[in-house]
Design a protein around this motif. Structure first.
Motif: not given
Lengths: 212, 179
Positions: A67-72, B49-67
């Motif tokens: 779960r992640n607030l931002f992904a939500d 800027h700090i918030i931008l470090l979140s993984e939830g704001l990085d959509l690139s995994p949708l396009f990349e294959e990562k193990k």
């Protein structure tokens, strides 16, 4: 709409690539490539042609239960119809904002809606603090409340130009124009190469099938 | 009839004119852009800027294959100043002898001297100052083979950074207080 179906019935939310291409920065081929991606994502847990929250989490974090607030927030924004799932049309239209050619204005607006957690039309101070706390929690970082308050105060005073205790869309736009890196995540360079990443679209392209 | 000597060739007008002195690779161009970017390095960042470090704001995994369970981006926190982080990375590169270093005020890029399985391993460290006394460092692979990158992280990067990394949530947590 009439009953003409070319092959099998399309799932809920499917939209004609030609229409989607006309209304987003994507070409028809790119939309078809996105359909390949969409099919992959939407069938990872339940094969119903829809991306559910867990499938989204699985795709983003390789962990369906994370779960992640931002992904939500992202999921909710992609779910334009607010029916709890991301349909193909919604998927393409939302990703359109992330295209390198999409307008900066659209990107700024998307980011604003992202951070307006309770959709009040403003980014309130407590929403900002909540997001900072969420990030720290996600990263397993601990900061004393004093330090967090300092960070939030400083940011808020910069962004809240009118000084009315909340950030509105206008203030947000000005703030981003001064700090353009703030919307760097709303651009996905990969989208320009989407047809390379999903070449199978060539086989299933609707345009070509009619010639077979 | 004798051939022109190499020395004379190199001395000729034609030779001196031909190749541009530096042909920037695409990545180098990108790096130069970073250095010129409006994003002021080492300045105290704002909360967004700090918030931008979140993984939830990085959509690139949708396009990349990562193990599964492999994270290409590592994040550390430290109370040491930026200069200290940068010099530690430089020392590490010098010690291993395998990397050339490029740096700006808040970024360090290490490029492998030799080609690995998928080209030259290139790693980038970006330093964010949350407050003057609290930095977050993000390390990621820019180019090259992922396995080589993980090996690099465990054998060279982590040991080098061991001294200066302050938080490791799995070891013990600590609170940072205002100075």
């Amino acid at each position: 709409m009439g009953c003409f179906c070319s092959k099998k019935a399309q799932p809920q939310g499917y939209e004609d690539p030609i229409i989607l291409a006309a209304e987003t920065p994507f070409t028809v081929n790119e939309v078809e490539a996105l359909y390949e991606l969409f099919k992959k994502l939407s069938s990872s847990i339940t094969d119903d042609g829809l991306i559910h929250k867990e499938e989204f989490q699985l795709a983003l974090f390789r962990n369906r239960n994370k779960r992640n607030l931002f992904a939500d927030r992202v999921f909710d924004l992609f779910d334009i119809k607010r029916n709890g799932v991301i349909e193909f049309g919604e998927f393409v239209r939302s990703l359109g904002v992330f295209h390198p050619n999409a307008s900066v204005e659209d990107k700024i607006a998307f980011a604003f809606k992202l951070y307006d957690l309770r959709q009040t039309g403003y980014i309130e101070r407590d929403e900002l603090k909540e997001m900072v706390l969420a990030l720290l929690h996600e990263s397993d970082l601990l900061l004393s409340d004093d330090v967090i308050e300092v960070i939030v105060d400083k940011t808020y005073s910069e962004a809240d130009a009118k000084g009315d205790g909340r950030i509105d869309q206008e203030e947000w736009k000005e703030f981003v124009l001064k700090n353009p890196s703030l919307i760097k995540n709303i651009t996905l360079p990969y989208l320009k190469d989407i047809t390379l990443a999903f070449p199978s679209f060539v086989v299933t392209s609707e345009v070509e099938e009619s010639e077979i | 009839m004798t051939r022109i000597t190499i020395a004379k060739v190199m001395d000729s007008f034609w030779f001196k004119k031909s190749a541009p002195k530096s042909i920037l690779t695409k990545e180098e161009q990108k790096f130069q852009e970073y250095e010129k970017s409006p994003f002021k390095d080492s300045e105290t960042l704002n909360a967004f800027h700090i918030i931008l470090l979140s993984e939830g704001l990085d959509l690139s995994p949708l396009f990349e294959e990562k193990k599964v369970e492999e994270k290409e981006e590592l994040r550390f926190a430290t109370t040491r100043p930026t200069s200290s982080v940068i010099s530690t990375l430089e020392e590490m590169a010098a010690k291993s002898g395998n990397f050339s270093v490029k740096k700006s005020e808040s970024r360090v890029r290490l490029q492998g001297n030799e080609c690995g399985r998928k080209g030259k391993l290139t790693i980038e460290a970006e330093i964010f100052a949350m407050t003057p006394s609290f930095l977050v460092v993000e390390v990621k692979k820019n180019y090259g083979d992922t396995l080589e990158y993980y090996q690099f992280c465990s054998k060279e990067l982590r040991p080098a950074l061991k001294d200066i990394f302050w938080i490791s949530p799995t070891d013990n947590s600590a609170l940072c207080s205002l100075e």
